[in-house]
Design an enzyme around this catalytic site. Sequence first.
Site, short mmCIF file in Angstrom:
data_model
loop_
_atom_site.label_atom_id
_atom_site.label_comp_id
_atom_site.label_asym_id
_atom_site.label_seq_id
_atom_site.Cartn_x
_atom_site.Cartn_y
_atom_site.Cartn_z
N ARG A 1 0.83 -1.28 -0.03
CA ARG A 1 -0.07 0.20 0.06
C ARG A 1 0.79 1.28 -0.02
NH1 ARG A 1 -5.10 -1.21 4.00
NH2 ARG A 1 -5.77 -3.02 3.09
N ASP B 1 -14.35 9.41 10.75
CA ASP B 1 -13.29 8.27 10.42
C ASP B 1 -11.92 8.81 10.64
OD1 ASP B 1 -13.77 5.46 8.90
OD2 ASP B 1 -11.49 6.06 8.75
C1 LIG Z 1 -13.74 -1.91 8.50
S1 LIG Z 1 -14.34 -0.09 8.61
C2 LIG Z 1 -15.69 -0.42 9.15
C3 LIG Z 1 -16.71 0.54 8.53
C4 LIG Z 1 -18.20 0.37 9.05
N1 LIG Z 1 -18.41 0.77 10.37
C5 LIG Z 1 -18.97 -0.84 8.91
O1 LIG Z 1 -19.14 -1.72 9.72
O2 LIG Z 1 -18.95 -1.40 7.60
C6 LIG Z 1 -13.20 0.35 9.69
C7 LIG Z 1 -13.00 1.87 9.73
O3 LIG Z 1 -12.22 2.23 10.96
C8 LIG Z 1 -11.53 3.32 10.63
N2 LIG Z 1 -10.45 3.34 11.70
C9 LIG Z 1 -9.46 2.49 11.93
N3 LIG Z 1 -8.64 3.05 13.08
C10 LIG Z 1 -9.31 4.21 13.62
C11 LIG Z 1 -9.23 5.06 14.72
N4 LIG Z 1 -8.15 4.91 15.42
N5 LIG Z 1 -9.91 6.23 14.72
C12 LIG Z 1 -11.24 6.28 13.93
N6 LIG Z 1 -11.30 5.50 12.84
C13 LIG Z 1 -10.44 4.33 12.82
C14 LIG Z 1 -10.73 3.18 9.36
O4 LIG Z 1 -10.40 3.95 8.44
C15 LIG Z 1 -12.03 2.24 8.58
O5 LIG Z 1 -12.85 3.15 7.80
#
Ligand SMILES: C[S@@+](CC[C@H](N)C(=O)[O-])C[C@H]1O[C@@H](n2cnc3c(N)ncnc32)[C@H](O)[C@@H]1O
Length: 285
Positions: free
Chosen positions: A45, A154
């Site tokens: 990435r 996010d």
């Molecule tokens: C797998 S997605 C889940 C999206 C949605 N909530 C769902 O269930 O479909 C996880 C998201 O968490 C965000 N994320 C990861 N670490 C984070 C942090 N420390 N603070 C806020 N968001 C975070 C990522 O950027 C990503 O968009």
Amino acid sequence: MVFDDIRNIYKAELSDDQFDKLGAFINRETGIKMPPAKKVMVQARLKKRLKELGIPTFEAYLQYVFGKDGIESEVVHVFDAISTNKTDFFREPVHFSFLKEHVLPEFKAKNNSSTLKVWSAACSSGEEPYTLAMSISEFLGGGKDFDFRIHGTDISTLILKMALNAVFTEERLRPAVPEYLVRKYFMKSTDAVKRTYRAVPELRQKMSFSRVNFMDESYPLSEKFDVIFCRNVLIYFDRNVQEAVVQKICRYLKPGGYFFHGHSESLIGMNLPLKNVRPTVFQKI
Ligand SMILES: C[S@@+](CC[C@H](N)C(=O)[O-])C[C@H]1O[C@@H](n2cnc3c(N)ncnc32)[C@H](O)[C@@H]1O
């Protein structure tokens, strides 16, 4: 950039030491676990980022990231590159059924004429908050029993731009969103080659988005919410980090408000101001 430089970027490799340093930094700043198994993914990435910047080696890239300018402007690209944004419309549909059958009727009965406030925490590219918006609009059925607002957050600024834009490809939308909802809530692009769909203004105007990193001490949110969806993100954190994050999130949940987490996550044994009402659904005490 000359041809040799480009060839070097293709060959660039992240050493174990470089991965350890970067991984420890990412873990400290985002909470995301960075086991050695993630090295190949991180290398692939970040290589894209090396190409964009024309930096030929990871050594030079890390010097930039950890230098004064990089800490201010590049770190956010590192987080964009490593975060896993997998999401779907109507993911874990039982949550949207619970919302329509229990949470919304309860809110309607108690809070006539006030605004339902929902936080989609870690909202990724917007599928979750737009599913929430469609579900609530369908419940209201054009009536004005109450108004609603959805705030998506996010850590990734890249993904937040997509959520704000609210443009989804045919593959993202179908078959997850039933046809009658596609017709009601999305406008088809005129480009016949790359068919995309944009959420209608009536939904977009209910939404707002901002960047929140769960690892921060407190979150830049000015209000408390009636419903918080925080799904499929805790799984990337160690258990002590999960507990600390949910404790902080609970500060932004109104008493009696609902908290939803993903089905592969668990809050069992954590010290939280929540009572369990259904598997993966909690209510603030
Ligand atoms: C797998 S997605 C889940 C999206 C949605 N909530 C769902 O269930 O479909 C996880 C998201 O968490 C965000 N994320 C990861 N670490 C984070 C942090 N420390 N603070 C806020 N968001 C975070 C990522 O950027 C990503 O968009």
